[in-house]
Enzyme design. Structure first.
Site, PDB file in Angstrom:
ATOM      1  N   SER A   1      30.781  31.704  73.751  1.00 34.59           N
ATOM      2  CA  SER A   1      30.318  31.190  72.916  1.00 34.59           C
ATOM      3  C   SER A   1      29.302  31.236  71.814  1.00 34.59           C
ATOM      4  O   SER A   1      30.249  31.737  70.689  1.00 34.59           O
ATOM      5  CB  SER A   1      29.108  30.270  74.100  1.00 34.59           C
ATOM      6  OG  SER A   1      28.874  29.087  73.406  1.00 34.59           O
TER       7      SER A   1
ATOM      8  N   ASP B   1      34.944  38.597  60.882  1.00 35.61           N
ATOM      9  CA  ASP B   1      35.993  38.020  59.495  1.00 35.61           C
ATOM     10  C   ASP B   1      35.013  38.301  58.546  1.00 35.61           C
ATOM     11  O   ASP B   1      36.194  38.469  57.363  1.00 35.61           O
ATOM     12  CB  ASP B   1      36.304  36.446  59.717  1.00 35.61           C
ATOM     13  CG  ASP B   1      36.431  36.250  60.912  1.00 35.61           C
ATOM     14  OD1 ASP B   1      37.464  37.182  61.292  1.00 35.61           O
ATOM     15  OD2 ASP B   1      36.721  35.719  61.727  1.00 35.61           O
TER      16      ASP B   1
ATOM     17  N   LYS C   1      35.338  31.367  75.440  1.00 33.53           N
ATOM     18  CA  LYS C   1      34.094  29.692  75.998  1.00 33.53           C
ATOM     19  C   LYS C   1      34.377  29.464  74.071  1.00 33.53           C
ATOM     20  O   LYS C   1      32.994  29.716  73.523  1.00 33.53           O
ATOM     21  CB  LYS C   1      33.363  29.211  76.676  1.00 33.53           C
ATOM     22  CG  LYS C   1      32.928  28.171  76.308  1.00 33.53           C
ATOM     23  CD  LYS C   1      31.676  27.979  77.281  1.00 33.53           C
ATOM     24  CE  LYS C   1      31.616  26.740  77.783  1.00 33.53           C
ATOM     25  NZ  LYS C   1      31.478  25.772  76.231  1.00 33.53           N
TER      26      LYS C   1
END
Length: 701
Positions: free
Chosen positions: A470, A481, A495
């Site tokens: 999460s 990224d 998740k």
């Protein structure tokens, strides 16, 4: 593949064991019937699922068939309770459950459950009658086997076939207890108490229990994180979310008649012990170091939790069946402590690592969860606790100590506050988006952004594993990224969904309404975050993680959003990976970790267990010898004294667990993954100047 055929996390009412049905039982046990308001609650649940759930599924005949299968499998995952004739009879409802639920009719669910309940009761009485005459005279010299995984098996075609199946199951239970050293009379008394307790609890079941199980079979068709919580389960849920619980720090759920470990609270006593694992089954609980072990097979979940909870500083013993393997029991000693949000605060340590030419000081920040004291925050308390505030303070301290790089350890971090995940990212990157959220109405929000200049701009590594989930995945994904730092470890949990609580006439509905996406456009759902550098797997991805759930929402992607690219990390990865592989190929700890995972994988793949006592004893001896050989090979290579016997090895492990207590410390000697991460960071720092000269570039999309 782990199925998600379990009741909702706090629905502790699956007392599933045996099967058979007789006319005599009908007179003894009143059928459970739906209550008047449950029909309207069922209509509410259907309406909210169809209107609010991210998946936008409409109840149909196809969904009815899936619900029929899901509900029966929730009751009978081992296909050993119902008879084939029961299943044939239940087929009358296969395509009708959708229409019934829309009309507020839940009687079919109750009828199926009542059949199960009656058969279960009769079988329990049958076995108790056998045990009243003494322990059955099983032939433990006979070569026969019990099937462990009956997912692809058929339901018993006749009563005699069911009798044979349960003869083996009872024999297996007796053999497992014999292998723990119990005598026949002790075994008989334990089984009598077990089955009488189950019988008592069957009579205590209510229509609320049946309704909750039936509704959760429906919600799981949408995704594994949507649940119906009855008023009683809602109370348990709220208790579990409170800031302070005295116990062992484990989230439990029911599967068949067993209490199973769903996950461990990071930094809690069970997690620190290193002995209790996700998917382990708890069969008995004892108070103190020598208290009587109470058999809890078939108990309600909340009753088991009450036994495990206790005063901080006291001890509890858990008799478990480790995940995978042959069903052999294991006893674990855990020292209880108060599990508080505050106790899970970020902490730091510094260590020195060399790349072979130069020594670097590395700072490590351990973050068990993404926390914030919302109450103090709303009161505008200037000293409120939060992840970002605590990490910012630690960063200042580490910079003052002149560290050369920082490792942020998110292993076992199951998530928490999205706001904190966003603000934590803000400490390491300049202004820019952190996560995209797509809602059920298909609108995409990008409001979670980094809004300040980075507080720390030096070499950074994020350490993750399969239990990083999460909010952890949002942070790790953003760092990856932006090419801001290395991500090292194992594929994370996956998740990538958001749940909200929707009120109902009776209870509440926890419903999935949104999905997380990285700035690259990739979802964190199902696939999680893939590290730049892989460490040895310690957890089986087939049984733990979002991809292990049958109804998990799929991975997909949306448009990327413009974001900076800080460094060309791909240029360094081949060299870093090569040095990592060379180091760990001959490292005793890493050899042990790989052997241990292979060992546990082989045990988990076992489809049958022998019911021959000598065979089982031989198998146990071989397993223990293999474990001892693995451990002693590691100890010898590290210059440590090898253990003389397996009993000596076990005793040392037990003493170590018993002495665990107090705040979690960051130690390298017991953490080869973190130790190797330090060497990777040293290599990273030595090459850092090659990629750190140019300012970050904004990618074009």
């Amino acid at each position: 593949m782990q199925t998600n055929r379990i009741a909702a996390l706090f629905s502790g009412f699956l007392f599933l064991t045996l099967t058979l049905f007789s006319a005599a039982t009908l007179a003894e046990l009143d059928s459970l019937q739906p209550e008047e308001d449950q029909g309207s609650t069922a209509r509410e649940i259907v309406g909210k699922l169809e209107m609010l759930h991210y998946n936008k599924l409409k109840l149909s005949d196809d969904m009815s068939e899936k619900l029929w299968e899901e509900y029966i499998e929730a009751l009978d995952p081992t296909k050993s309770y119902f008879l084939a004739s029961d299943i044939s009879e239940f087929r009358q409802w296969r395509t009708k459950l959708d229409d019934q639920l829309r009309a507020g009719q839940v009687k079919a669910g109750f009828d199926i459950y009542n059949r199960f309940r009656l058969r279960l009761t009769d079988r329990l009485n049958n076995i108790l009658n056998q045990l009243d005459k003494g322990l059955p005279a099983f032939d433990f010299t006979r070569d026969e086997y019990l099937e462990l995984d009956r997912e692809d098996s058929d339901w018993p075609a006749s009563i005699s076939a069911a009798d044979e199946l349960w003869r083996k199951r009872l024999k297996s239970s007796v053999l497992n207890l014999r292998l723990t050293g119990k005598k026949d009379e002790e075994i008989r008394d334990l089984l009598v108490r077990r089955y009488k307790g189950q019988l008592k609890r069957i009579h205590q079941q209510s229509s609320d229990d049946v309704f909750e199980l039936y509704m959760n079979s429906l919600t799981r068709l949408y995704d594994p994180h949507s649940n119906y919580l009855s008023p009683r389960s809602l109370e348990n849920f709220n208790m579990s979310m409170s800031l302070s619980l005295e116990g062992i720090g484990a989230v439990l759920q029911m599967e068949d008649e067993y209490t199973k470990v769903a996950r461990l609270v990071a930094g809690g006593p069970a997690d620190r012990s290193g002995k209790l694992k996700p998917n382990d089954k708890i069969v008995a609980v004892g108070q103190g170091k020598e208290g009587e072990m109470v058999d809890v097979v078939g108990w309600r979940l909340d009753d088991v939790v009450d036994l495990i909870r206790g005063e901080a500083g006291s001890y509890v013993r858990l008799e478990t069946i480790p995940t995978g393997g042959d069903g052999t029991h294991r006893t674990i000693l855990i020292k209880r402590s108060k599990v508080k949000l505050e106790d899970q605060a970020a902490k730091k340590a510094t260590f020195e690592f060399s790349d072979g030419e130069k020594t670097y000081k590395i700072g490590v920040i351990n973050l068990p969860t993404f926390y914030i004291d919302f109450e103090a925050y709303r009161r505008r308390d200037p000293n409120y606790k939060s992840t970002t505030r605590d990490v910012a303070k630690l960063l200042e301290e580490l910079k003052a100590e002149k560290v050369d790089g920082i490792i942020l350890d998110l292993r076992n971090n199951g998530g928490g506050s999205l706001q904190e995940a966003t603000m934590l990212t803000d400490l390491f990157i300049d202004q820019g988006p952190v996560v995209q959220i797509r809602h059920a109405n298909e609108q995409i929000s990008r409001h979670n952004r980094s809004r300040s200049r980075a507080m720390y701009r030096g070499p950074l590594m994020v350490l993750i594993n399969r239990l990083s989930a999460s909010a952890s995945e949002i942070f790790a994904g953003a760092i990856q990224d932006y090419n801001r730092g290395l991500v090292v470890g194992n594929q994370s949990f996956g998740k990538g969904t958001v749940q909200t609580m929707a009120p109902l006439k009776e209870g509440q509905l926890k419903i999935t309404q949104s999905k997380f996406y990285r700035v690259s456009g990739d979802s964190t759902q199902h696939a999680g975050v893939t590290p730049d550098i892989q460490m040895p797997r310690l957890i089986d991805v087939e049984t733990v993680g979002e991809s292990a759930y049958d109804t998990a929402l799929p991975w997909d992607r949306i448009h990327a959003v413009p974001h900076a690219k800080y460094f060309n990390l791909k240029e360094l990865l081949p060299s870093l990976i090569s040095k990592h592989q060379q180091r760990t190929a001959a490292d005793p700890d890493f050899i042990f970790l790989r052997e241990q995972f292979q060992f546990e994988t082989e045990r988990a793949d076992q489809e049958y267990v022998s019911l021959n006592e000598k065979t089982r004893e031989m198998e146990r001896k071989e397993l223990n010898e293999r474990l001892l050989t693995m451990e002693n090979r590691r100890r010898t290579a590290k210059g440590l004294e090898p253990y003389k016997t397996f009993e000596e090895y076990e005793e040392s492990e037990s003493e170590e667990v018993a002495n665990i207590g107090g705040p979690v410390e960051i130690k390298l000697e017991k953490d080869p993954i973190l130790n190797e991460a330090g060497y990777i960071m040293a290599d990273f720092i030595s090459l850092y100047d090659k990629i750190a000269k140019s300012p970050p570039q904004v990618a074009n999309f």
